[in-house]
Design an enzyme around this catalytic site. Structure first.
Site, PDB file in Angstrom:
ATOM      1  N   GLY A   5     -11.020 -23.298   5.369  1.00  0.00           N
ATOM      2  CA  GLY A   5      -9.593 -23.563   5.535  1.00  0.00           C
ATOM      3  C   GLY A   5      -8.781 -22.316   5.815  1.00  0.00           C
TER       4      GLY A   5
ATOM      5  N   GLY B 294      -9.273 -20.533   8.662  1.00  0.00           N
ATOM      6  CA  GLY B 294      -9.284 -20.290  10.102  1.00  0.00           C
ATOM      7  C   GLY B 294     -10.317 -19.255  10.515  1.00  0.00           C
TER       8      GLY B 294
ATOM      9  CG  ASP C 267     -13.635 -21.204  16.587  1.00  0.00           C
ATOM     10  OD1 ASP C 267     -13.069 -20.229  17.122  1.00  0.00           O
ATOM     11  OD2 ASP C 267     -13.014 -22.126  16.027  1.00  0.00           O
TER      12      ASP C 267
END
Length: 382
Positions: free
Chosen positions: A124, A126, A174
């Site tokens: 959470g 990022g 990512d």
């Protein structure tokens, strides 16, 4: 006990035999290039020394058994011969199931696996704990069954799983940096071609990540709105993506666009240019120029893309006041909370940590979390 030792010990204890392999895949921080990935643009992330680790072994049947060490050793078990569907209650299972389901569509030449998963990528924040998990699971099957998949394909497979199975609309950055990261380097990634160029990080520079611990609430809905606004902008210019629009072309007709869409487009176009320049500044070791580009990036996210929050702006101001022109700081990630990233000389880290500790909570009522990271190697055996 490190994650490798922890997962191997747990594997032997729960499954009753030793794991044959241990695989890791790192989280990441994006140094510059925000909300450019889904516009086919450029990003400049580095992998960090926080990772998902999986100890595993091939099975001689078609069953996959997974233990989530970080969720009270919850078990998920499913067959490769039945349609893979989402799990009713265990959200973590869906990342694993999604990766396996999409791997089957790419290359079905694999059998069952036992695995134990643990990670220390903050969730959470990022920093891409989900991408790190997806790439780790993909790498497990690739290594155990010698699948002819390269890092980019494992990354794409993870992105597909997240988009289509988990149902979260993410870009490719990512997963790609988790799969392809290189020690002591950042990676300039072209999100259209998936081409990646390793960019050496200057010696003696720390990658500092500070979590604002402001709980992100708007992130899903606002993220999708931003994507739609960017697509509207690309359609206006009759281009497949904003990547194909020049700043000159935009400036000539900006007044004809919806004013909000115009601001969103200006951010993406200017951010793309900054990201490409930042890669060459880093390569030259020009931390001062890198700092200017990071400052411009933050201002653009704040004023044009409107994705920062007061707590994040406060953090950036505190760090900036401490480092002056020796390095840079900006929000990183999707926005509406999350983290800031700073590139600073290692000897300034204590001063920055002290300034943030003294001022951030006093101004916002929230205590930050401070991480000092090293640019790390992408997924593989550990």
């Amino acid at each position: 006990m490190n994650l490798k030792e922890k997962t191997r010990a747990l594997f032997a204890e729960i499954f009753g035999y030793p794991a044959t392999h241990t695989i890791q895949a790192p989280g990441r921080v994006n140094l510059i290039g925000e909300h450019t990935d889904y516009n086919d643009g450029f990003v400049l992330p580095c992998a960090i020394d926080y990772q998902t680790v999986i100890s595993c072994a091939p099975r001689d049947d078609r069953t996959v058994r997974v233990i989530a060490a970080d969720y009270d050793n919850q078990l998920d078990e499913f067959s490769l011969d039945a349609p893979i569907v989402t799990h009713d209650s265990q959200q973590w299972s869906n990342y694993v199931r999604g990766v396996v389901k999409h791997l089957q569509q790419r290359n079905n030449a694999f059998g069952g696996v036992d695995m134990v998963i643990s990670g220390n990528v903050p969730q959470g924040a990022g920093l891409s704990s989900s991408a790190s998990l997806e790439v780790a699971v993909g790498t497990v099957f690739q290594q155990l069954y010698h699948l002819p998949l390269d890092g980019a394909q494992i990354a794409l497979n993870g992105q597909e799983a997240e988009n289509q199975f988990v149902g979260c609309n993410c870009g490719i950055m990512d997963q790609l940096i988790s799969a392809l990261g290189k020690k002591d380097h950042a990676l300039l990634i072209d999100c259209r071609t998936l081409g990646a160029k390793a960019v050496s990080m200057p010696k003696g520079v720390a990658v500092v990540i500070i979590n604002s611990n402001f709980k992100r609430t708007l992130v899903g809905s606002e993220y999708n709105t931003r994507r739609e606004q960017c697509e509207t902008g690309a359609r206006f210019f009759q281009q497949p993506a904003l990547r194909d629009v020049s700043l000159e072309a935009f400036n000539a007709v900006a007044s004809e666009l919806d004013p909000v869409v115009a601001k969103r487009v200006r951010h993406v176009l200017s951010e793309n240019a900054r990201t490409v320049e930042a890669a060459s500044a880093l390569e030259k070791g020009d931390l001062q120029r890198m700092g200017q580009l990071m400052a411009e990036s933050h201002a653009s996210m704040r004023d044009d893309f409107e994705i920062t929050v007061p707590q994040i702006d406060t953090l950036v101001d505190i760090v900036k006041a401490t480092i002056g022109d020796q390095g840079g700081v900006r929000m990183t990630g999707g926005g509406f909370g999350g983290c800031v990233v700073a590139l600073i000389p290692e000897d300034l880290v204590p001063a920055v940590q002290q300034a943030v500790a003294q001022q951030y909570e006093a101004k916002t009522g929230i205590k930050e979390t401070f991480y000092v990271c090293k640019p790390s190697q992408g997924a593989g055996q550990c």
